[in-house]
Design a protein around this motif. Structure first.
Motif, PDB file in Angstrom:
ATOM      1  N   PRO A   1       0.594  -1.022  -0.094  1.00 53.34           N
ATOM      2  CA  PRO A   1      -0.026  -0.285   0.026  1.00 53.34           C
ATOM      3  C   PRO A   1       1.183   1.936  -0.234  1.00 53.34           C
ATOM      4  CG  PRO A   1       0.245  -0.884   1.683  1.00 53.34           C
ATOM      5  CD  PRO A   1       0.260  -2.119   1.467  1.00 53.34           C
TER       6      PRO A   1
ATOM      7  N   GLU B   1       3.158   1.607  -1.488  1.00 52.19           N
ATOM      8  CA  GLU B   1       3.454   1.515  -3.573  1.00 52.19           C
ATOM      9  C   GLU B   1       1.939   2.280  -4.331  1.00 52.19           C
ATOM     10  OE1 GLU B   1       5.758  -1.357  -4.207  1.00 52.19           O
ATOM     11  OE2 GLU B   1       8.084  -0.480  -3.239  1.00 52.19           O
ATOM     12  N   TRP B   2       1.472   1.110  -4.420  1.00 51.26           N
ATOM     13  CA  TRP B   2      -0.066   0.722  -5.729  1.00 51.26           C
ATOM     14  C   TRP B   2      -0.753   1.095  -4.546  1.00 51.26           C
ATOM     15  CZ3 TRP B   2       1.987   1.304  -9.945  1.00 51.26           C
ATOM     16  CH2 TRP B   2       3.248   1.175 -10.300  1.00 51.26           C
ATOM     17  N   ARG B   3      -1.554   2.117  -5.306  1.00 54.25           N
ATOM     18  CA  ARG B   3      -3.802   1.487  -4.550  1.00 54.25           C
ATOM     19  C   ARG B   3      -3.882   1.071  -5.489  1.00 54.25           C
ATOM     20  NH1 ARG B   3      -7.909   4.346  -4.593  1.00 54.25           N
ATOM     21  NH2 ARG B   3      -7.150   6.271  -5.816  1.00 54.25           N
TER      22      ARG B   3
ATOM     23  N   CYS C   1      -4.272   0.837 -11.613  1.00 55.00           N
ATOM     24  CA  CYS C   1      -3.120   0.422 -10.396  1.00 55.00           C
ATOM     25  C   CYS C   1      -2.506   1.772 -10.069  1.00 55.00           C
ATOM     26  CB  CYS C   1      -2.416  -0.643 -10.803  1.00 55.00           C
ATOM     27  SG  CYS C   1      -1.332  -1.191  -9.083  1.00 55.00           S
TER      28      CYS C   1
ATOM     29  N   TRP D   1       0.405   4.713  -8.424  1.00 55.59           N
ATOM     30  CA  TRP D   1       1.616   4.863  -8.358  1.00 55.59           C
ATOM     31  C   TRP D   1       1.403   6.030  -6.529  1.00 55.59           C
ATOM     32  CZ3 TRP D   1       6.206   2.251  -6.534  1.00 55.59           C
ATOM     33  CH2 TRP D   1       7.585   3.366  -6.628  1.00 55.59           C
ATOM     34  N   GLN D   2       1.711   5.322  -6.368  1.00 60.34           N
ATOM     35  CA  GLN D   2       0.973   6.544  -4.160  1.00 60.34           C
ATOM     36  C   GLN D   2       2.772   7.226  -4.281  1.00 60.34           C
ATOM     37  OE1 GLN D   2      -1.878   6.102  -3.158  1.00 60.34           O
ATOM     38  NE2 GLN D   2      -1.905   5.101  -4.884  1.00 60.34           N
TER      39      GLN D   2
ATOM     40  N   GLY E   1      -7.333   9.797  -9.205  1.00 54.53           N
ATOM     41  CA  GLY E   1      -7.503   8.240  -8.526  1.00 54.53           C
ATOM     42  C   GLY E   1      -9.261   8.083  -8.787  1.00 54.53           C
TER      43      GLY E   1
ATOM     44  N   LYS F   1      -1.774  11.722 -10.447  1.00 55.29           N
ATOM     45  CA  LYS F   1      -1.147  10.736 -10.200  1.00 55.29           C
ATOM     46  C   LYS F   1      -0.853   9.675 -11.349  1.00 55.29           C
ATOM     47  CE  LYS F   1      -1.542   9.460  -5.898  1.00 55.29           C
ATOM     48  NZ  LYS F   1      -0.174   9.379  -4.271  1.00 55.29           N
TER      49      LYS F   1
END
Length: 735
Positions: free
Chosen positions: A233, A235-237, A266, A268-269, A300, A376
């Motif tokens: 979490p 790094e990715w959502r 997907c 990148w956070q 998002g 993002k």
């Protein structure tokens, strides 16, 4: 001389392993198909996977093997990191509470539900099945519950290294995991694979493989099972459904997204750099009819840009909403630099007034669209696409792996003579047609030479990769034995056989595991408390276990695969165990027992303890260790066997395991790789150098064989018959 040469070559010890078969007599049928179906149907269940959106996505079959809620099925039926539901024949639904055991190689799993007084099916002996024997299979094809089909055993087949039962019955989606019963009602296999050749043919995994899981389970609570392959979490959502997984340095996506057109993102956070910046990823689609690639300026929700391959073309799209009416295809085109079916690197450079889209470092699309700004970056997929992603990067200016012009020219000159891509020009065909059969013969000879050149180039690429990894290995172990990173060095051994292995990704994975483990430790924990926590974390919560049914496979010696599959050999599991133990302050050392490998805890206070990592962290007494050695080697345990061995000795032992498998498979090139690695780790290994000299000669590497022979004659290592080396060296001097 010829006798000596034959002895030399036989010293390599390559041997074939013959197939295993049984011919026990089967009992005559005692029941009708109707009776078998009626009796077994009560024990057959429906298994469904539940997606992150709460919707049931997959459907398969299982059957009860224990009255207290144990269900058998295929591993691919339950998937990875997904909640699982079981419906009994009486219609009751249960959520799976634990994965009792699983084996990725055999595609088998046992799941547990909180139910009592169930009716298990009796298990037969799959080795006793005879060709032509009548069988009955029960499953849920296409959701049609408790469908019954009768047929016969067609034979046994080796598929991907697994012994399977070939069945003359139709198999459809939903049948997987269903029982294959004899006419006594005993289970002999689990339906696993549909034939791609004909509709009325399939394959089942023998039930004897499942028995091993029943005897030696590796239970994982469902809460921990859901962590397998789960995105980090930090790094990715993932948004809009689909099934995104993270494994090593790669991301994989499959299944329909919940967005229109199967869309899923997907993202990148970490923060996106200030413009201008670049984002890149290398992607491969399982089917070019699908679509997957980069997303940027993502809010998002539904808004973002996408640059991705679709139907063999490249497309740039602006997504302003949830459906096709709010999407704008800015550009779509064919591009000769995109290679369908292969890995392709996509890159987008985002500037204030434009963005540039590249494929394999060639500019494909330029756009000044200003519809979206900020947000993002990440990955996008559409439709029912399965795609793999690797080497995701974000930065001001990315060094995407591209061949510099000067290097490209040098390589091109070295392989001059290879033809260009594309169909032959018609004028060339017209010119050569009058040459008749002679001309065709010349063309075929030329084609043969080019094929040989291609094989040489592949071999050259392999050799360059091996040399680079061996150089990394030499550098990794250059410090004192106590100081170098054993875990990293063991990963490099796995990289020898896999040029796409992302070593850094697996090191980061163990970093995360160590942080999770340390987070639950009280500050005043003593050695025994730390050891208990390590065992709980690795075995009880994550399900790491000793390999059972496929002990003799290379994957068990690759530390990367051990992390992915959560199983391995005693020595590779011990390397992981020692690394995690080191991170939480435990002093653990490797002990190379004959035929087995264990570790020793050397506590700050109290007596040391032998630990069998292969057996879930069991503490061994000296007598226990002696019994294990005697059971494996039929020899007694000696005091010398209990001494700690060096890190370099551990690496050599892993490489010797791989050498044994290379001999079994008659893979001379692999055997040479492992010998090269051993001699990097310990250059004075005389027996291995002698073996390498012989193998180099056998595989046409005469000059290299001379180098090894000369080294042996100069250094005179122990346990090498120097007279044989001298004879071998004289033979090499002959034309």
């Amino acid at each position: 001389m010829f006798m000596r040469r034959a002895a030399v070559i036989s010293a390599i010890g390559i041997a074939l392993v013959g197939p295993f078969a049984r011919t026990d007599e089967a009992k005559p049928p005692a029941n009708t198909v109707e009776q078998i179906a009626e009796s077994a149907r009560k024990s057959v269940v429906v298994i469904t996977q539940i997606g992150r959106d709460g919707i049931r996505h997959g459907l398969g079959t299982g059957f009860i093997v224990a009255a207290d809620g144990l269900i058998a099925t295929n591993l691919h039926v339950i998937g990875e990191a997904r909640p699982i539901s079981v419906q009994l024949a009486n219609g009751k639904h249960y959520d799976v509470t634990a994965i009792h055991a699983f084996d990725r190689f055999l595609d088998l799993a046992l799941v547990r539900i909180d139910a009592k007084d169930l009716k298990p099916l009796a298990l037969g002996d799959s080795d006793s099945l005879k060709q032509g024997q009548s069988i009955v299979a029960i499953g849920n094809p296409h959701g049609l519950k408790n469908s019954v089909v009768a047929g016969v055993v067609s034979g046994r087949r080796e598929l991907d290294g697994r012994s399977m039962i070939q069945l003359a019955i139709p198999i459809e989606p939903g049948n997987s995991g269903g029982p294959v019963l004899d006419m006594e009602g005993r289970v002999h296999g689990l339906i696993t694979i549909k034939s791609l050749v004909t509709a009325n043919l399939g394959f089942a995994m023998p039930i004897n493989g499942l028995k091993t899981l029943l005897q030696k389970p590796n239970p994982v609570p469902i809460a921990k099972w859901l962590t397998i392959g789960v995105l980090d979490p930090a790094e990715w959502r993932a948004t809009m459904g689909a099934h995104w997984r993270q494994r090593g340095g790669r991301l994989t996506v499959e299944g329909q997204g919940s967005g229109f057109g199967g869309r899923s993102l997907c993202l990148w956070q970490p923060p996106v750099p200030e413009m201008p910046y670049e984002v890149a990823v290398t992607v491969k689609l399982d089917d070019e009819a699908g679509a997957a690639g980069l997303a940027f300026h993502a809010d998002g929700g539904d808004k973002h840009y996408g640059f991705y391959p679709t139907a063999g073309q490249l497309r740039l799209t602006r997504f302003d909403g949830p459906d096709v009416n709010s999407w704008t295809i800015l550009k779509q085109l064919n591009n000769s630099h995109y290679h369908p079916g292969e890995w392709n690197t996509l890159k987008v450079r985002v500037e204030k007034d434009k963005f540039l889209c590249f494929v394999n470092e060639h500019l494909a699309i330029e756009s000044s669209d200003r519809g979206l700004a900020g947000g993002k970056v990440g990955l996008a997929k559409f439709r029912d696409t399965r795609a793999d992603f690797k080497n995701f990067q974000v930065g001001q200016r990315l060094a995407v792996a591209a061949v510099p012009e000067i290097v490209f020219k040098r390589i091109t000159a070295a392989v001059a003579g290879l033809p260009l891509e594309g169909a032959p020009r018609q004028e060339l065909v017209d010119a050569l047609a009058p040459e008749g059969s002679v001309g065709i013969g010349v063309l075929r000879e030329r084609a043969k030479r080019l094929e040989q050149e291609a094989a040489q180039l592949k071999q050259l690429a392999r050799a360059v990769h091996e040399q680079r990894v061996l150089g990394e290995l030499a550098k990794a172990i250059s410090s004192k034995d106590a100081d170098f990173d054993l875990f990293y060095a063991a990963l490099l051994i796995a990289k020898l056989d896999n040029d796409e292995l992302d070593v850094d990704a697996y090191r980061k994975q163990v970093d995360r595991m160590a942080r999770e483990l340390a987070a639950d430790l009280p500050k005043d924990a003593d050695d025994m408390a730390r050891l208990t926590a390590l065992n709980k974390y690795l075995f009880a919560e994550r399900g790491f276990h000793g390999s059972r049914n496929d002990y003799y496979t290379k994957a068990n010696s690759y530390l990367s695969d051990v992390l992915d599959d959560r199983k391995g050999l005693p020595i590779t599991l011990s390397v992981l165990y020692m690394e995690l133990g080191r991170r939480i302050g435990l002093k653990l050392e490797g002990v190379g027992l004959p035929g087995h490998f264990v570790v020793r805890l050397v506590p700050v206070k109290g007596e040391s303890k032998l630990i069998d990592v292969f057996d879930g962290g069991t503490v061994l007494t000296k007598d226990d260790a002696g019994k294990k050695v005697q059971a494996i080697t039929e020899d007694s345990l000696h005091e010398e066997d209990l001494k700690a061995i060096s890190k370099k000795a551990i690496l050599v032992r892993i490489l010797h395991n791989l050498m044994g498998l290379a001999r079994r498979d008659q893979d001379a090139d692999a055997l040479l790789r492992y010998l090269d690695a051993i001699l990097v780790v310990t250059s004075d290994a005389g027996q291995e150098r002698w073996m390498r000299a012989l193998l180099r000669y056998q595989t046409g590497r005469r000059t290299a064989a001379v180098e090894d022979a000369d080294w042996l004659l100069e250094h005179k290592p122990p346990r090498v018959e120097l007279q044989q080396v001298e004879d071998f060296r004289r033979m090499l001097e002959r034309p």
